[in-house]
Every structure is written in structure tokens, then in C-alpha cells.
Write an enzyme that holds these catalytic residues in place. Structure first.
Site, PDB file in Angstrom:
ATOM      1  CD  GLU A 239      -3.119  -0.492   0.112  1.00  0.00           C
ATOM      2  OE1 GLU A 239      -2.831  -0.722  -1.081  1.00  0.00           O
ATOM      3  OE2 GLU A 239      -4.187   0.023   0.451  1.00  0.00           O
TER       4      GLU A 239
ATOM      5  CB  THR B 296      -5.400   6.767  -2.060  1.00  0.00           C
ATOM      6  OG1 THR B 296      -6.522   5.983  -2.444  1.00  0.00           O
ATOM      7  CG2 THR B 296      -5.226   6.686  -0.557  1.00  0.00           C
TER       8      THR B 296
HETATM    9  N1  HSE Z   1      -8.186   5.105   5.110  1.00  0.00           N
HETATM   10  C1  HSE Z   1      -7.695   5.417   3.809  1.00  0.00           C
HETATM   11  C2  HSE Z   1      -8.028   6.867   3.478  1.00  0.00           C
HETATM   12  C3  HSE Z   1      -8.326   4.493   2.812  1.00  0.00           C
HETATM   13  O1  HSE Z   1      -9.154   7.285   3.781  1.00  0.00           O
HETATM   14  O2  HSE Z   1      -7.184   7.562   2.928  1.00  0.00           O
HETATM   15  C4  HSE Z   1      -7.840   4.667   1.419  1.00  0.00           C
HETATM   16  O3  HSE Z   1      -8.478   3.737   0.598  1.00  0.00           O
END
Ligand code: HSE
Length: 300
Positions: free
Chosen positions: A130, A183
Site C-alpha cells: 500500500e 488516494t
Molecule cells: N483510510 C484510507 C483513506 C483508505 O481514507 O485515505 C484509502 O483507501
């Protein structure tokens, strides 16, 4: 000497639990074929469904890079592997796309080697994957994709993940508006400080939600599904966000919010029929504004 693995899409955050809550979806999910071959080295021989966006270079692709980390950890050298990746969900959509591919790859290599590692032991490699994909090693997509159901990251250091109970009728509807929200970018815009009163409301909701999951109390789940900290900063990235919320809540959703870092939105429901109804309404709404959309109604 060949395995084929499916890993489910996930919806991270569960509205109020930024970086600590996530859930696996019944569908969609990515698939991987991993084959042992004679000539040493890792090769990605095929990727479908990625619109040509993912790197075939094994050093840069998160699937091969995380497989390589497992091989290094187990001190396995000179193995030959061929990877085929079948992407079944859009990239950068808020459905844990990179996480599903990484988990499929990690599960596949572990199976191919006779399962030397437990699922929990595979997780740190997924976090590194990730990090490669979006600059930060959060576990709220990879954990539910690997362990299934709803997961709570109780702690990152040391990593401690707990499976929470899944109320029988808890379902969700996920709609993907066709805008791109990577993201990495959606994390960069977040504020690093929050007011104490927001923090108090948020941790009250997380505790309420977890209690609601244990007691199958849909009213408690519903009143806990609010995000005071992340959503106010991120929701402007998503077209029609407030309109979609109004439609979902008026139609009887338990709660509505951003799926992961977006742009997908999620409406939680009691029962799959309600989820399907909301999916249809949200699709219709976005369709009118001529934004292409995909709807997933999923059991968790
Ligand atoms: N928790 C992470 C965010 C998830 O909200 O950035 C990303 O898929």
C-alpha cells in the site's frame, strides 16, 4: 504449480473510522494467476482491466513487489514466477483496488509455497504494498480483503487487527462517480489537527458503531455513521455528494459517506433489497447529470 486467487474489494473507513475500520465486499474483486516456471525471476505476463494504467515492471508493480518481499523474507532465491492480474474494479475508485491485487498476490505466493505464513503474518507485506501504491501504509483495505468481514485496526505499532462481527442484514450500496481521486492526493489535503469537540464526537461514534455491530443494533449503527473529521475536507472532491446523501438517507439508508478516500460513495442499509433500491436511485441521479456510474450492491 499454479494457483488462481480472488481477493475482494473493500470499503475503508466505515464512515467514522478513518484508517482503522474497513469491510470486505461480496463483489467485485481482483483475480490473480500465479505460476511457478523454470527460468528464475518474477514476470508479469498479463494485466487485464486496468486500461493500461498499471506498470508491468515487476519492481514497480505492487503485486510483484510484495511477492518479492515475501520471497526475500523467506530467503527463497532463484524461483521463477509468472503473474497474470485480472482487475475487476476501477483503479483509484475508493474500493481498495490496489489492496485487492496485493492481497491476491500475497495469498497466492503463500499457497504456492505450502502456506509457510499465517494470514496475520502476511499483513505487514501488504502494508508495504500500500505504501508503494499510494505513499502510506494504511491497513483498512488490505486487512478486510485478506481476513474478510469487518476489521478493526486496533493498533498500527505493533500491528494488531481484530475481526468484528457482521450483523446478518448489514449491506451496502456503492456508487462510483467517474471522477479520479487518487488516494495519495485525497490524503494530502487532510488537516493534521482537529478540534477536541470533533474528536469527542468521532470517538463516540466509533465506539457506538462497534457496539452496534456486536449487538446487531441497527439504530445504534445508524446514529454512529457520521464523520466529523475527514468528510468535511474531502467531500468537495466528489460531485453531487450532498445530493446523493439526501437521496440515500431519505430512501432509508442507515448512513452515507465516502468509501475509502473516494470518489466512490457508500450507503449502508439493513437488507440487500434496500441497497439495490438506493443503488438504482443514485445511478439514476448521476445519470441525469451525465456522469457515468457503476453501482455495486454488496453483502459484507
Ligand atoms: N483510510 C484510507 C483513506 C483508505 O481514507 O485515505 C484509502 O483507501
Amino acid at each position: 504449480d499454479c494457483v488462481r486467487v480472488f481477493a475482494p474489494a473493500t470499503s475503508a473507513n466505515f464512515i467514522c473510522g478513518y484508517d482503522i475500520l474497513g469491510l470486505a465486499l461480496e463483489d467485485p474483486g481482483d483475480e490473480i494467476t500465479l505460476r511457478k516456471v523454470d527460468s528464475p525471476g518474477i514476470k508479469i505476463t498479463k494485466i487485464t482491466g486496468d486500461l493500461g494504467l498499471l506498470p508491468l515492471d515487476p519492481e514497480k508493480n505492487t503485486v510483484s513487489a510484495s511477492i518479492k518481499m515475501v520471497l526475500d523474507h523467506l530467503r527463497i532465491k532463484n524461483i521463477g514466477l509468472e503473474i497474470e492480474l485480472f482487475k475487476k474494479m476501477p483503479i483509484g475508485s475508493g474500493l481498495g483496488s490496489s489492496a485487492a491485487s496485493t492481497i491476491a498476490g500475497l495469498f497466492a505466493i503463500n499457497q504456492l509455497l505450502g502456506a509457510p505464513l499465517t494470514k496475520q503474518e502476511l499483513l505487514p507485506f501488504a502494508l508495504k504494498g500500500e505504501e508503494l501504491a499510494c505513499g502510506h501504509g494504511h491497513a483498512d483495505n488490505v486487512a478486510p480483503s485478506l481476513l474478510g468481514g469487518i476489521t478493526l485496526i486496533h493498533s498500527y505499532s505493533p500491528l494488531h487487527v481484530i475481526n468484528l462481527p457482521v450483523p446478518k442484514k448489514l449491506c451496502c450500496s456503492i456508487i462510483f462517480p467517474h471522477v479520479e481521486v487518487p488516494t495519495r492526493a485525497a490524503r494530502k489535503i487532510l488537516k493534521t489537527q482537529t478540534e477536541l469537540k470533533n474528536a469527542v464526537s468521532q470517538w463516540g461514534n466509533i465506539a457506538g458503531l462497534v457496539t452496534g455491530l456486536f449487538t446487531e443494533d441497527y439504530n445504534l449503527i445508524s446514529s454512529s455513521l457520521k464523520d466529523y473529521i475527514i468528510e468535511p475536507t474531502r467531500s468537495f472532491l466528489i460531485p453531487e455528494f450532498e445530493e446523493m446523501r439526501n437521496i440515500a438517507i431519505k430512501s432509508g439508508a442507515l448512513g452515507f459517506g465516502i468509501s475509502g478516500s473516494g470518489p466512490s460513495v457508500v450507503a449502508f442499509t439493513q437488507g440487500i433489497e434496500k441497497a439495490k433500491e438506493i443503488t438504482k436511485m443514485l445511478k439514476q441521479h448521476l445519470g441525469k447529470k451525465s456522469i457515468e456510474s457503476n453501482g455495486y450492491s454488496s453483502a459484507i
